[in-house]
Enzyme design. Structure first.
Site, short mmCIF file in Angstrom:
data_model
loop_
_atom_site.label_atom_id
_atom_site.label_comp_id
_atom_site.label_asym_id
_atom_site.label_seq_id
_atom_site.Cartn_x
_atom_site.Cartn_y
_atom_site.Cartn_z
N LYS A 246 4.36 -6.90 11.61
CA LYS A 246 3.53 -7.17 10.44
C LYS A 246 3.77 -8.56 9.88
CE LYS A 246 1.92 -5.01 6.24
NZ LYS A 246 1.47 -3.75 5.72
N ARG B 257 0.84 -1.20 0.00
CA ARG B 257 0.00 0.00 0.00
C ARG B 257 0.87 1.25 0.00
NH1 ARG B 257 -2.29 1.02 4.67
NH2 ARG B 257 -3.64 2.60 3.80
N ARG C 71 2.10 5.41 18.45
CA ARG C 71 3.03 6.37 19.02
C ARG C 71 4.10 5.63 19.79
NH1 ARG C 71 -0.49 11.19 21.07
NH2 ARG C 71 0.77 10.87 22.92
C1 BTN Z 1 0.62 -3.85 2.29
O1 BTN Z 1 0.42 -4.23 3.44
O2 BTN Z 1 1.26 -2.83 2.06
C2 BTN Z 1 0.05 -4.69 1.17
C3 BTN Z 1 1.01 -5.77 0.73
C4 BTN Z 1 0.45 -6.62 -0.39
C5 BTN Z 1 1.49 -7.55 -0.99
C6 BTN Z 1 0.87 -8.50 -1.97
S1 BTN Z 1 1.96 -9.82 -2.42
C7 BTN Z 1 0.86 -10.31 -3.66
C8 BTN Z 1 0.36 -9.05 -4.32
N1 BTN Z 1 1.28 -8.59 -5.33
C9 BTN Z 1 1.82 -7.42 -5.02
O3 BTN Z 1 2.66 -6.80 -5.71
N2 BTN Z 1 1.35 -6.99 -3.85
C10 BTN Z 1 0.40 -7.92 -3.29
#
Ligand code: BTN
Length: 335
Positions: A189, A125, A326
């Site tokens: 994460k 994201r 925070r």
């Molecule tokens: C995030 O938390 O930022 C989202 C991560 C999403 C990663 C997945 S891996 C499969 C698909 N292909 C990508 O390029 N991104 C998603």
């Protein structure tokens, strides 16, 4: 992109994590020992860790379960299997989402699934990179088409619930959800969701749901991750669950969700999302573009917006942004 067949056979021979002599491997593959060495070298350059010991041969640093379409399909219910109209497994792609977005543009149907053993330009994201070393994660994207653009409201939160259900089916507990759609364990994460939507004529749209889950990340590539992370092998404290089985659980949950989402909507998933939300009542900073807003996370609205208690400024709703704890917060995980 698929690896050359010899390279794939070499990987399946080494997948058990035991030592195999260079001579034995060369004989099995019908190649020279130097050709075997060359392939090991190429695989190392792609992030796979090997040890080579004189007199013993080569072995993978960790056993590897390669993705297998037949195993995944055989683990699905008949209903889920019928909803899959294409399952592609690649050794390497730039990004499974980028690939499926282009496939969506060329008319591929709902129920097209793309998996990759590794991504060279995995996307997260807000323009972030997503690390996906070979065999160390689940990189899954699924294409679905909706008749009405409005039907996808709140979908990314519902997808988080579907993943949480799949993880529970696999016996993995202690995972929390963070708005809008991160999966965390003890504030680290574990996975994320990248949902991409393209509008089409007459209000229709195509959605690519991309899921990244860390299964057993090798330490080298993991150094490039710019936030606290974890993987399933750390959470379980040993051998990670089968990726093929976990993918089957994920597809089972996701396909059911997507097929019924236009009628069920987010409201069918909100209670469960709130149950697993692990940020409620915590002091956080929301980053929206170059702005930051401080507050206490109060939960999510019926529409799936973030509710932030901004003190004297009152309770505010946000549709996008990145929530960060925070610095003065303790750890917390779900039950
Ligand atoms: C995030 O938390 O930022 C989202 C991560 C999403 C990663 C997945 S891996 C499969 C698909 N292909 C990508 O390029 N991104 C998603």
């Amino acid at each position: 992109m698929q690896f050359p067949i010899h390279c794939k056979t070499l990987l399946s021979l080494l997948a058990d994590g035991h030592f195999h002599s260079g001579t034995g491997l060369a004989r099995s593959l019908g190649l020279s020992r130097s050709a075997v060495w060359g392939m090991i070298h190429d695989l190392q350059a792609r992030g796979l860790a090997f040890s080579a010991v004189p007199g013993k041969g080569y072995r993978l640093a960790k056993p590897l379960e390669l993705l297998d379409g037949d195993t995944i399909l055989a683990s699905l219910s008949e209903t889920a299997r019928q909803r899959i109209l294409g399952l592609e497994i690649h050794d390497e792609l730039d990004s499974t989402n980028t690939f499926l977005m282009s496939q969506a543009a060329s008319g591929r149907p709902s129920g097209t699934v793309c998996l990759a053993e590794s991504q060279t330009a995995g996307r997260g994201r807000i323009g972030r990179a997503w690390q996906s070393p070979y065999g160390g994660a689940i990189c899954l994207s699924l294409l679905w088409r909706f008749e009405e653009h409005g039907s996808v409201a709140g979908l990314s939160l519902a997808v988080g619930v579907a993943i949480h259900r799949a993880l529970r089916r696999a016996g993995i507990k202690g995972i929390g959800l963070k708005w809008p759609n991160d999966l965390l364990c003890e504030d680290r994460k574990l996975g994320g969701i990248l949902l991409e939507v393209v509008g089409e004529a007459h209000g229709r749209c195509a959605v690519v749901v991309g899921i990244g889950l860390n299964v057993q990340l090798p330490s080298g590539p993991a150094k490039a991750i710019d936030q606290a992370w974890t993987d399933l092998s750390q959470i379980i404290g040993g051998k990670p669950p089968s990726r093929n089985q976990l993918i089957a659980y994920l597809l089972e949950e996701l396909l059911d969700l997507l097929a019924h989402y236009p009628t069920r909507g987010l409201s069918a998933y909100l209670d469960e999302w709130r149950q697993w939300h692990c940020m409620g009542g915590r002091k956080a900073v929301l980053h929206v573009g170059d702005k930051t807003i401080e507050g206490v996370v109060a939960g999510v609205s019926e529409a799936g917006l973030l509710l932030l208690d901004c003190g004297e400024a009152g309770l505010k709703e946000f549709a996008s942004g990145d929530v960060r704890l925070r610095a003065d917060q303790g750890k917390r995980s779900a039950q």
